[in-house]
Design an enzyme around this catalytic site. Structure first.
Site, mmCIF file in Angstrom:
data_model
loop_
_atom_site.group_PDB
_atom_site.id
_atom_site.type_symbol
_atom_site.label_atom_id
_atom_site.label_comp_id
_atom_site.label_asym_id
_atom_site.label_seq_id
_atom_site.Cartn_x
_atom_site.Cartn_y
_atom_site.Cartn_z
ATOM 1 C CG PHE A 1 -1.990 0.984 1.237
ATOM 2 C CD1 PHE A 1 -3.179 0.749 0.567
ATOM 3 C CD2 PHE A 1 -1.832 2.187 1.906
ATOM 4 C CE1 PHE A 1 -4.200 1.695 0.570
ATOM 5 C CE2 PHE A 1 -2.844 3.141 1.904
ATOM 6 C CZ PHE A 1 -4.024 2.892 1.237
ATOM 7 C CG ASP B 1 -0.991 -2.306 6.792
ATOM 8 O OD1 ASP B 1 -2.152 -2.541 7.187
ATOM 9 O OD2 ASP B 1 -0.644 -1.213 6.292
ATOM 10 C CE1 TYR C 1 -9.894 3.450 5.990
ATOM 11 C CE2 TYR C 1 -8.922 4.372 7.976
ATOM 12 C CZ TYR C 1 -8.820 4.011 6.648
ATOM 13 O OH TYR C 1 -7.639 4.209 5.989
ATOM 14 C CE LYS C 2 -8.507 0.553 4.289
ATOM 15 N NZ LYS C 2 -7.078 0.434 4.035
HETATM 16 C C1 LIG Z 1 -6.279 1.512 3.924
HETATM 17 C C2 LIG Z 1 -4.853 1.181 4.212
HETATM 18 C C3 LIG Z 1 -4.032 2.091 4.897
HETATM 19 C C4 LIG Z 1 -4.554 3.447 5.248
HETATM 20 O O1 LIG Z 1 -3.824 4.108 6.232
HETATM 21 P P1 LIG Z 1 -4.445 5.422 6.892
HETATM 22 O O2 LIG Z 1 -3.410 5.911 7.803
HETATM 23 O O3 LIG Z 1 -5.722 5.008 7.558
HETATM 24 O O4 LIG Z 1 -4.757 6.385 5.793
HETATM 25 C C5 LIG Z 1 -2.746 1.698 5.199
HETATM 26 N N1 LIG Z 1 -2.266 0.473 4.811
HETATM 27 C C6 LIG Z 1 -3.046 -0.406 4.145
HETATM 28 C C7 LIG Z 1 -2.505 -1.743 3.763
HETATM 29 C C8 LIG Z 1 -4.353 -0.074 3.809
HETATM 30 O O5 LIG Z 1 -5.106 -0.922 3.133
#
Ligand SMILES: *Cc1c(COP(=O)(O)O)cnc(C)c1O
Length: 424
Positions: free
Chosen positions: A145, A222, A247-248
């Protein structure tokens, strides 16, 4: 029961003959988690026909709306500053323990809620690399990501380290075979996503962790695209550090607090780099100098997001009425149904599945690819059919097991098929 949820088992040889709507209805009728769907809130003016993006932003629970109102009336307006001593300060740790128990395979005292995933990636990676002085490399795969890649690049720049990039197939993800040659005496930390945000590939977290440990490094996992959708066993896998979004699949709402996990055996020695007052021993003594608090509290920085924990508390209660095994079974059935529909309807229109076909090798979403998908996605959104678009030319279908029905998947993919025809 599991068998009745696997549509491919009963697929006749002529796909044109399948009554897909009836198949969807039968799968919904057999779904042991079906009752959870009605617990989600549908907005009074909602135009949503099919929500296919629960992996990006989960839907709110009815209980969330009620509890937010109650929290404001009773705890915020009613207790005001007394709320902190009533229990707010412990809430991020209590809910962290509950999340650890329900969805992370983590014994109490290792998980805390707060900050964002991005901030946790920074805090935990800094804490991790400091445990491996003299080792100069952070290993990251090229399709991780974006925020993970950028934060590790930033840390490497800050500390004079190097990011060792592992080139992965964007239709798969990080495998032990790809990781092994990147490891060595310079490896300080390996950062990987358990479920790849683009392809949906489900990494073998235990194998990646064992390999990394054999080379003397630490791992930071992650879990943003797996927590609440795919079973996770952090303690058992030996993972050192982990984070993920609230939030997912956890339905905590936009900008919900993320979680940080620090394995118990590392907590005393490790220190995170943002030395705020609420991670200090005896915060309210307001003493001179920073001394890290004991346990997972020492990984807190500033004031915890109490308002943002209200939806997560409601979500964890809902999750507590299912098991992660049931959630995974439904998740697999949903993605399998979506793949079957895609094979029958979309493949003939030139759409390619860029997610592993083997259900055990993927998480809770599938990705489809075809030229012109940006325009197709715009049309779908205007019509209340909501997947998401990712460059280049990809539409992701994210199927949150507690809130999504098979009928909704059927409706959504039929709309996708029709939109492709309209755009052509
Ligand atoms: C959605 C996501 C994020 C988002 O990070 P935020 O700090 O909430 O913006 C980070 N890593 C992965 C793998 C994601 O899918």
């Amino acid at each position: 029961m599991t068998d009745t949820l696997r549509p491919t088992d009963v697929a006749p040889s002529d796909p044109a003959a399948v009554d897909w709507a009836a198949r969807a209805a039968a799968l919904d009728a057999d779904d042991p988690l079906a009752a959870h769907v009605a617990e989600f809130l549908v907005g009074p003016h909602s135009d949503v026909v099919a929500y296919l993006d629960g992996n990006s932003l989960g839907r709110p629970l009815r209980a969330t709306a009620e509890r937010m109102a109650a929290f404001i009336d009773e705890e915020w307006a009613g207790r005001l500053i007394r709320g902190w001593t009533d229990g707010w300060l412990d809430r991020p740790l209590e809910l962290g323990d509950r999340l650890g128990e329900l969805a992370l395979g983590a014994a109490p005292g290792q998980v805390v809620l707060g900050d964002s995933t991005t901030v946790w990636l920074y805090k935990l990676a800094r804490a991790g690399v400091a445990q491996r002085p003299g080792r100069s490399e952070i290993v990251v795969d090229t399709d991780n990501f974006p925020t993970d890649r950028y934060v590790m690049d930033g840390i490497a720049g800050e500390l004079g380290m190097t990011v060792r990039w592992v080139e992965t197939d964007p239709e798969l993800g990080l495998t032990p075979e790809l990781l092994a040659p990147a490891l060595g005496p310079q490896t300080a930390l390996v950062v990987f996503s358990h479920v790849a945000y683009r392809s949906g590939y489900l990494a073998d977290a235990r194998a990646l962790t064992e390999l990394t440990h054999a080379a003397g490094g630490l791992v930071l996992a992650d879990l943003s695209h797996s927590v609440g959708s795919v079973p996770v066993e952090l303690d058992d896998w030996g993972v050192d550090l982990a984070t993920g979004c609230g939030y997912k699949y956890l339905n905590g709402g936009p900008g919900a607090p993320a979680f940080g996990y620090v394995r118990a055996e590392h907590q005393a020695a490790m220190s995170q780099p943002i030395w705020g007052w609420l991670g200090r021993k005896d915060s309210f003594v307001m003493g001179a100098g920073y001394e890290k608090a004991d346990g997972i509290r020492g990984f807190v920085s500033g004031t915890p997001p109490i308002l943002g924990l209200v939806p997560l508390a409601a979500s964890l209660e809902q999750l507590g009425r299912a098991t992660m095994a049931e959630v995974r079974t439904k998740s697999t059935a949903l993605t399998t149904f979506a793949v079957d529909l895609s094979d029958a309807w979309l493949a003939p229109l030139g759409v390619r599945l860029t997610t592993p076909r083997e259900p055990a090798a993927r998480g809770g979403h599938i990705t489809l690819q075809r030229a012109g998908f940006r325009e197709v996605n715009d049309r779908l959104w205007a019509d209340g059919v909501i997947p998401d678009y990712r460059n280049p030319d990809a539409i992701r279908i994210g199927l949150a097991p507690l809130s999504t029905t098979f009928t909704e998947v059927h409706r959504g993919l039929a709309a996708l098929r029709d939109a492709i025809r309209d755009v052509d």
